[in-house]
Write an enzyme that holds these catalytic residues in place. Sequence first.
Site, short mmCIF file in Angstrom:
data_model
loop_
_atom_site.label_atom_id
_atom_site.label_comp_id
_atom_site.label_asym_id
_atom_site.label_seq_id
_atom_site.Cartn_x
_atom_site.Cartn_y
_atom_site.Cartn_z
N ILE B 141 0.84 -1.20 0.00
CA ILE B 141 0.00 0.00 0.00
C ILE B 141 0.87 1.25 0.00
CG2 ILE B 141 -1.68 1.33 1.33
CD1 ILE B 141 -2.70 -1.42 2.42
N ARG B 221 -4.63 -0.72 10.33
CA ARG B 221 -5.44 -1.34 11.38
C ARG B 221 -5.63 -0.31 12.49
NH1 ARG B 221 -6.70 -4.48 8.05
NH2 ARG B 221 -6.48 -6.76 8.07
N GLU B 250 -13.32 -1.16 16.59
CA GLU B 250 -13.93 -1.29 15.27
C GLU B 250 -14.92 -2.44 15.32
OE1 GLU B 250 -11.32 -0.98 11.80
OE2 GLU B 250 -12.51 -2.54 10.82
N HIS B 269 -14.00 0.97 7.05
CA HIS B 269 -13.15 -0.12 6.53
C HIS B 269 -13.67 -0.56 5.16
CE1 HIS B 269 -10.12 -3.26 8.21
NE2 HIS B 269 -9.96 -3.09 6.92
#
Lengths: 308, 308
Positions: B141, B221, B250, B269
Amino acid sequence: MPVTAVALGPKPDPLLADAIARGGAASAPLEEAQGLVWAGDDPAHFPAVLPDSIRWVQLPSAGVEHWFAARVVQRHPDVVWTSAAGAFAATVAEHAFALLLAGVRALPGHLAATTWRQREFFDRVGTLRGSRVAIIGAGGIGRALIPMLASVGATVIAVNRSGRPVAGAAETLSADRVDEVFSRVDHVVVAAPATSETRHLIGRAQLAQLGSRSWVINVARGPLVDTEALVDALRDNAIGGAGLDVTDPEPLPDGHPLWTLPNAIITPHDSNPPSVRTAAFAEHVAENVRRFVAGEALTARIDPLAGY
Amino acid sequence: MPVTAVALGPKPDPLLADAIARGGAASAPLEEAQGLVWAGDDPAHFPAVLPDSIRWVQLPSAGVEHWFAARVVQRHPDVVWTSAAGAFAATVAEHAFALLLAGVRALPGHLAATTWRQREFFDRVGTLRGSRVAIIGAGGIGRALIPMLASVGATVIAVNRSGRPVAGAAETLSADRVDEVFSRVDHVVVAAPATSETRHLIGRAQLAQLGSRSWVINVARGPLVDTEALVDALRDNAIGGAGLDVTDPEPLPDGHPLWTLPNAIITPHDSNPPSVRTAAFAEHVAENVRRFVAGEALTARIDPLAGY
């Protein structure tokens, strides 16, 4: 070779005085200068009469229709006029890109949410990767936008006056074929000059050819988009949304539906804020002074007949 | 050479079956296969016992901590495990970029406005041009994000485990020097794996070194950022804002301050929605099947000791 002198108005500005010096000219009062760098936005404050010695005037904005409307340019047919076209291209292109990405990634909906709705957004979040984007008006802003779109895997169909191929675009169409582009792209970015020919370039017929996930971005001038037709398309969710840094009317009045439509992002013509603009304009001035001193063709020369 | 057989679970999927074929393997039931492509998200549904013939398992997500938490990976020490790390890199990077650009261009404030406040926004709209961005965790990423940032004129300081220079970054720091980076950059993007070492990588001390216009983006995360410290920094306007595709806890519970802070953008997300994900995962599978058939090193191999 005599020293070239350039005047600065309407008031002193250290950054621009430095730019004139970096370009190789001397600063001088208007009466003793061959060039004039004008940093004021209001044509009403421009000198009514220019000395005969002035051969070049640098205006501070990229769009110059208000200078034509006030007949300032037309009053001085023997002078070479340059705009700031191109100077702010990168920052305006960045703004257009931010609006488009925000739309494709459903950020207006996300910002309105106050609860975790992943499944709903799974269907709303898209990607620019593999998408096709029309850039209508491939001048400085449009050309600056192309590498940004390329970086996320989008391909560009450019539309410009001549149809001469634009570097980095997969295809370039001439302006007379602009209506072919809407059915062939996912998104549209308007970056064309405002002229009588480009008024309502995006109207009801053009919007009808876009898809329900298409975003329309306008960072040029409000009248290029037919606001009434756009509001209808947004209300009907006939397109994905619109990101507008310019509006018609402008300023957008309180209570206008564009303020509250959930698929519209309005920024009040602030894609090129003064903090960013001053530094970019100074770079542009330094380069044009250098060219003026060297007798080279100036950049962003205004065409008095075309009006931009 | 015997034909390599790869099984597909937990259920048939034409796109993935096609990817297995494109990779050069035959599809086969688990009992007759040497490889297993597993497209289910819940470790509880994974086969309790794998046949001895299985030498490789491809998992469907980039982050695999839940597969470790369920001890699925540890139960099969003789199997090579691969994640989908890298498969979704470009789309997650695009999401991070969208969040950062939206922040820098003050889109949350613009979307909340219902009146034309150009002067106010002149002071709030910034540019990524000339800015410095830290990418913490320069895996797939992070590396995919670098050309996007370069396209708008930002420079990158990358932080990775080894400190080995990352292509396109102006500088690369090793993870043990991560705390040096915060005072040197304008914005931070978190894209590191979640491990015990990276928990609260961004805490009170790190946030205090950022500037009042700095944005913090987390697409990795939730626990990598200390939520309580972040909320305090956002409330105090000590930083510009935060764009979070992942949160801790989350899902983010209703009523959490992050839902309503004006300088926070929360996306649930969804940076890698199924519509985009399926096609990207199939490409990843085809490539790893090809490598498996050819006996080459697989991509995105999981380190059973490191836990990612």
